[in-house]
Scaffold this motif. Structure first.
Motif, PDB file in Angstrom:
ATOM      1  N   ASP A   1      -7.497  -1.931  -0.931  1.00 15.91           N
ATOM      2  CA  ASP A   1      -7.057  -1.473   0.387  1.00 15.91           C
ATOM      3  C   ASP A   1      -7.041  -2.681   1.307  1.00 15.91           C
ATOM      4  OD1 ASP A   1      -6.924  -0.515   3.036  1.00 15.91           O
ATOM      5  OD2 ASP A   1      -7.889   1.372   2.488  1.00 15.91           O
TER       6      ASP A   1
ATOM      7  N   ARG B   1       0.826  -1.213   0.000  1.00 19.37           N
ATOM      8  CA  ARG B   1       0.000   0.000   0.000  1.00 19.37           C
ATOM      9  C   ARG B   1       0.856   1.258   0.000  1.00 19.37           C
ATOM     10  NH1 ARG B   1       0.092   1.691   5.263  1.00 19.37           N
ATOM     11  NH2 ARG B   1      -1.689   3.072   5.054  1.00 19.37           N
TER      12      ARG B   1
ATOM     13  N   TYR C   1      -6.844  -3.011   4.379  1.00 22.42           N
ATOM     14  CA  TYR C   1      -7.591  -2.836   5.618  1.00 22.42           C
ATOM     15  C   TYR C   1      -9.102  -2.857   5.399  1.00 22.42           C
ATOM     16  CZ  TYR C   1      -3.013  -1.045   7.115  1.00 22.42           C
ATOM     17  OH  TYR C   1      -1.674  -0.890   7.376  1.00 22.42           O
ATOM     18  N   LYS C   2      -9.540  -2.440   4.212  1.00 21.99           N
ATOM     19  CA  LYS C   2     -10.976  -2.311   3.955  1.00 21.99           C
ATOM     20  C   LYS C   2     -11.557  -3.422   3.095  1.00 21.99           C
ATOM     21  CE  LYS C   2     -10.898   2.767   4.224  1.00 21.99           C
ATOM     22  NZ  LYS C   2     -11.146   4.027   3.463  1.00 21.99           N
ATOM     23  N   ASP C   3     -10.733  -4.014   2.246  1.00 18.74           N
ATOM     24  CA  ASP C   3     -11.252  -4.942   1.247  1.00 18.74           C
ATOM     25  C   ASP C   3     -11.139  -6.413   1.628  1.00 18.74           C
ATOM     26  OD1 ASP C   3     -11.970  -2.844  -0.391  1.00 18.74           O
ATOM     27  OD2 ASP C   3     -10.063  -2.824  -1.470  1.00 18.74           O
TER      28      ASP C   3
END
Length: 328
Positions: free
Chosen positions: A116, A107, A118-120
């Motif tokens: 991402d 990242r 952390y998000k995906d």
């Protein structure tokens, strides 16, 4: 290293042995899986991550009564395989076995990245880590410790060179961490993979390199000497070899891995996969095979993995930006 991080790593390294005590009926869920599960490995077949996947997920398939199919999707430092999973349906039928690059460093390393971490993703569990060893060709660089390397490097900044399997690899970042922490200047010689890098170290074309223990242990002979380990304490596989942290407090670097599902995967599926993984790695035969391959087996809760991803991301973000490393 923070107390939270130290406690987490200590507990993860020991937790899998206790997982055998959890009865299967306590976490069995009806329904899932009802068809084969695809596990994407973002590396070519035949490497350490691929070996882990085929052994562990094969056994998980036996536990759950459905085949876990390994699909190798190498490229772009694991980003190709990771993107495929990030965009997959969050139904538990597509998983990713990623690593330090996938979940912590890409990242920051890459100018453009299409997911991402952390998000995906929905973290499931950390799975293992690989100890890093600093090897030196003493016919080129006659030293016996990191402190002697520091002394030599400060005499003529940039004279000492080091090999890595590639820009932004855990081995590259570990050496940057060493360089930044000790205030020395080293010259980086990147290769396309570990094999040619090690070959040139042995041939005396380069002075030193960090490499994983599984690779390092077969090279330690003649002028090739292990002068340090990147673990915070002495590593069991190399008794008597001091950690870098013995003289440079807080130094720590691992190549680690874990597995995830697409974000939004139902919590009961995540829990079932986590508990099945625990049972599999508690099997003495499987653990012995993983240990023989140089893997320090880990197990975590999804929440612990998420926290570890963010801690590692923050740590390496600083190193990468300070070194000015960018990849396309």
């Amino acid at each position: 290293m923070s107390q939270t991080r130290r406690s987490l790593l200590t507990s993860l390294a020991a937790a899998s042995a206790a997982s055998a005590l959890v009865p299967w009926g306590a976490f069995a869920q009806a329904g899932y899986p009802t068809r084969p599960v695809k596990v994407i490995v973002p590396y070519a077949a035949g490497g350490g991550t691929d070996f882990f996947a085929r052994l562990v997920f094969g056994a998980m398939g036996e536990q759950l009564g459905q085949q876990f199919v390994i699909e190798n999707r190498p490229g772009a430092g694991t980003n190709i395989g990771a993107e495929a999973v990030a965009r997959a349906e969050p139904d538990g039928y597509t998983l990713l076995l990623g690593d330090t690059a996938t979940f912590a460093t890409n990242r920051t390393l890459y100018r453009k990245i299409s997911f991402d971490p952390y998000k995906d993703f929905s973290p499931i569990s950390l799975t293992g880590r690989f100890a890093l060893v600093l090897l030196v060709n003493t016919s080129k660089l006659p030293v016996t410790s990191v402190e002697e390397i520091v002394v030599e490097a400060k005499k003529t900044p940039g004279r000492i060179n080091y090999a890595t399997p590639g820009l932004g690899s855990p081995f590259h970042l570990a050496t940057e961490l060493l360089s930044q922490g000790t205030g020395i200047k080293l010259t980086h010689v990147p290769y396309r993979g570990a094999a040619p890098a090690v070959q040139d170290l042995v041939a005396g074309q380069v002075d030193m390199m960090f490499i994983d223990f599984a690779t390092a242990r077969s090279q330690i002979s003649g002028p090739i000497r292990a002068v340090a380990v990147a673990s915070p304490g002495e590593f069991a596989g190399l008794p008597g070899v001091a950690p870098v942290a013995a003289h440079h407090q807080g130094f720590e670097a691992w190549a680690w891995q874990g597995f995830v599902a697409p974000a939004g995967t139902p919590a009961e599926i995540i829990a079932k996969l986590n508990e099945t993984y625990r049972r599999v790695i508690a099997n003495p035969e499987i653990r012995a095979k993983l240990t023989a391959a140089g893997i320090d087996v880990l197990q975590s809760s999804p929440e612990e993995m998420a926290a570890y991803m963010r801690e590692e991301g923050a740590k390496w973000d600083t190193v990468i930006k300070t070194a000015g490393i960018t990849l396309e």
